[in-house]
Enzyme design. Structure first.
Site, PDB file in Angstrom:
ATOM      1  N   CYS A   1      37.537  82.499  43.179  1.00 59.27           N
ATOM      2  CA  CYS A   1      36.013  81.898  43.288  1.00 59.27           C
ATOM      3  C   CYS A   1      35.658  82.026  44.856  1.00 59.27           C
ATOM      4  CB  CYS A   1      36.070  80.579  43.166  1.00 59.27           C
ATOM      5  SG  CYS A   1      36.650  80.193  41.277  1.00 59.27           S
TER       6      CYS A   1
ATOM      7  N   HIS B   1      30.853  76.154  46.624  1.00 57.43           N
ATOM      8  CA  HIS B   1      30.990  76.727  45.435  1.00 57.43           C
ATOM      9  C   HIS B   1      30.763  75.646  44.278  1.00 57.43           C
ATOM     10  CE1 HIS B   1      33.196  78.344  42.053  1.00 57.43           C
ATOM     11  NE2 HIS B   1      34.428  77.689  42.293  1.00 57.43           N
TER      12      HIS B   1
ATOM     13  N   ASN C   1      31.195  76.572  36.208  1.00 56.52           N
ATOM     14  CA  ASN C   1      31.727  77.419  37.446  1.00 56.52           C
ATOM     15  C   ASN C   1      31.733  78.825  37.093  1.00 56.52           C
ATOM     16  OD1 ASN C   1      33.626  78.851  39.015  1.00 56.52           O
ATOM     17  ND2 ASN C   1      35.264  77.174  38.905  1.00 56.52           N
TER      18      ASN C   1
END
Length: 332
Positions: free
Chosen positions: A115, A254, A284
């Site tokens: 990520c 994030h 996500n």
């Protein structure tokens, strides 16, 4: 040697049409809309069509970024794709995108930092612009639905699919990437991993039967790491940039989990009006997450010339990265 400052010329994103809601997940695993919202903040996520791969979403995001930057594919010097769900182990998804774009003079490679991938790729790209490679396309793309076990209620509620792309090039002094801070702690690699499919555990009947081709996550350990590292990395990159938190117009973390985002923001004293959150709509999306948020801010007209933007992420590896960008081109 003259220093070349690198910044974002254009940005674009792509999301699948299919929406997977919390209510639909209630029919698949033992969970509830109320539980998912309270624990993650997520209401829905996007899922790519069965026939689509990472390169399909990457291509769409890339085309939008090129249009935004007023750059043709033929002008690109390099393409960097940050992903942990490539079309295949090789060739690189970046090479597939290069061919489909018609970016014939661009070199191309993939980057794997989970990520954190978009921040890593931006930093690599910005440093390459500084060496004279004038136009670099950075793409963050992941189809986490492809590696998510939809019978595992602890992970299947979290992840979605998406892509984002940015065109990097020279900008005026004081604009573009002001400072960056990257890091990794490989001792935490077991906390978030895809166990099989590589050279350690090649695909076999046993690995498929054991569910080792789905991502495995130690949620509590990742949560603790994320809250700590997002705060620490943000503090360090602000110090490198010589800026106070008050100077930042937008904090773009994030988009993993609303509790992680809020805990980090509270620790840093970031007010709600400076914090950009879209996790409720997409979940996500891994390497696409930060770029997707930036593209939304840009499309909505919320990014003005000269704004300071701070992006920060964490991911498998375990990795982390933060960056301060002064938005716009200045007088390049």
């Amino acid at each position: 040697m003259t220093h070349i400052q690198a910044g974002i010329w254009g940005i674009g994103a792509a999301i699948p049409e299919r929406i997977l809601t919390n209510q639909e997940l209630e029919t698949m695993v033992e969970t509830s809309d109320a539980w998912i919202r309270s624990r993650t903040g997520i209401q829905e996520r996007r899922i790519a069509a069965r026939e689509h791969a990472a390169s399909d979403l990457a291509l769409e995001a890339a085309e939008r970024a090129l249009e935004d930057a007023a750059v043709s594919a033929g002008e690109l010097d390099m393409i960097i794709v940050a992903t942990i769900t490539p079309d295949m182990a090789f060739p690189a998804t970046a090479c597939i995108v290069q061919d489909r774009l018609g970016a014939s003079k661009a070199s191309a490679f993939d980057l794997s930092a989970g990520c954190s991938g978009f921040v890593y790729a931006l930093d690599v790209g910005a440093n390459l612009v500084a060496t004279g490679r004038a136009r670099i396309l950075v793409i963050g793309v992941d189809l986490l639905s492809r590696v998510t076990d939809y019978s595992d209620r602890s992970t299947c509620v979290l992840f979605g699919d998406g892509a984002a792309a940015a065109v990097l090039g020279p900008v005026g002094e004081g604009y573009g990437v002001v400072a960056a801070e990257l890091g990794a702690d490989g001792s935490g690699g077991d906390f978030l991993k895809l166990p099989a499919g590589g050279s350690r555990r090649p695909a076999s009947h046993d690995t498929v039967k054991a569910g080792e081709h789905y991502l495995h996550m130690a949620g509590n350990e990742v949560f603790k790491f994320a809250v700590r590292i997002m705060g620490d990395s943000t503090t360090r990159v602000l110090k490198k940039a010589g800026l106070s938190p008050e100077a930042i117009r937008w904090f773009v973390p994030h988009q993993a989990n609303i509790r992680i985002i809020n805990a980090s923001a509270q620790r840093l004293g970031i007010p709600d009006e400076k914090l950009y959150v879209n996790v409720q709509r997409y979940g996500n999306t891994s390497a696409a997450s930060i770029g997707l948020a930036l593209a939304e801010l840009s499309d909505a007209g919320h990014l003005s010339e000269g704004d300071y933007v701070l992006i920060v992420g964490f991911g498998a590896g375990l990795t982390w990265g933060s960056m301060v960008i002064r938005w716009g081109r200045g007088e390049s």
